[in-house]
Design a protein around this motif. Structure first.
Motif, PDB file in Angstrom:
ATOM      1  N   THR A 207       0.845  -1.187   0.000  1.00 48.78           N
ATOM      2  CA  THR A 207       0.000   0.000   0.000  1.00 48.78           C
ATOM      3  C   THR A 207       0.883   1.239   0.000  1.00 48.78           C
ATOM      4  O   THR A 207       1.743   1.387   0.868  1.00 48.78           O
TER       5      THR A 207
ATOM      6  N   ILE B  87       1.156   5.034   0.759  1.00 49.79           N
ATOM      7  CA  ILE B  87       0.454   6.043   1.546  1.00 49.79           C
ATOM      8  C   ILE B  87       0.992   7.404   1.108  1.00 49.79           C
ATOM      9  O   ILE B  87       2.147   7.737   1.343  1.00 49.79           O
TER      10      ILE B  87
ATOM     11  N   GLU C 125      -4.517   6.515  -0.172  1.00 52.35           N
ATOM     12  CA  GLU C 125      -3.804   5.247  -0.180  1.00 52.35           C
ATOM     13  C   GLU C 125      -4.170   4.474  -1.437  1.00 52.35           C
ATOM     14  O   GLU C 125      -5.300   4.527  -1.898  1.00 52.35           O
TER      15      GLU C 125
END
Length: 180
Positions: free
Chosen positions: A159, A161, A167
């Motif tokens: 993921t 960020i 995200e």
């Protein structure tokens, strides 16, 4: 005459003709989102410069830019331009698993973007719901996942960020090798 190059989602380079020198003055640069004039910034730029990178900008935003030559010799009219930053990049677009052993594997991803603050690597055996998390600095694009069970399939999710708080995730499957 004042124009922008190298436009990304969070920065652009301003380029202008050489009007001043170090001795004859400086430039006042004013810029801000067109939709929000209260958020204008001003900075002074040495007369020796004819380009400057503006960074930490918002994605998909049109900026009004004014360059005011402050000369002690001649009057130069202000130069203005409008620049629209690109949309936030979708990332990661690729997750690669390599160097797989019985108890570890290497995870890497691309691209690495300035707009990403950090990456989270989540991994857990399939089937199952025990998930572990690794935090990776936004400047890095790989990590090693260790202490795994041999001959097991793992789901790995990377993921990104973003500094903006958004995200984006992408998953891949990884299999550990059989143990000794």
């Amino acid at each position: 005459r004042l124009h922008a190059t190298d436009v990304t989602s969070s920065s652009f380079r301003l380029v202008w003709p050489k009007l001043l020198s170090q001795e004859t003055g400086y430039y006042s640069l004013e810029y801000g989102p067109r939709a929000d004039p209260a958020r204008r910034s001003t900075q002074q730029v040495s007369g020796a410069h004819s380009s400057l990178v503006l960074s930490d900008l918002a994605p998909e935003t049109t900026y009004e830019v004014a360059l005011i030559p402050e000369s002690n010799v001649h009057y130069f009219p202000p130069q203005t331009t409008r620049v629209t930053t690109l949309a936030e990049e979708i990332s990661p677009v690729q997750v690669l698993i390599s160097e797989s052993g019985p108890r570890s594997f290497h995870v890497s991803w691309a691209p690495v973007l300035d707009s990403v603050a950090s990456y989270q690597v989540l991994y857990g055996p399939l089937p199952g719901n025990s998930v572990k998390v690794l935090q990776v600095d936004g400047r890095h694009n790989s990590t090693v996942v260790e202490h795994l069970a041999p001959n097991t399939t793992y789901l790995v999710t990377v993921t990104a960020i973003y500094r903006s708080g958004k995200e984006k995730s992408l998953s891949a499957k990884a299999c550990t090798q059989e143990g000794e």
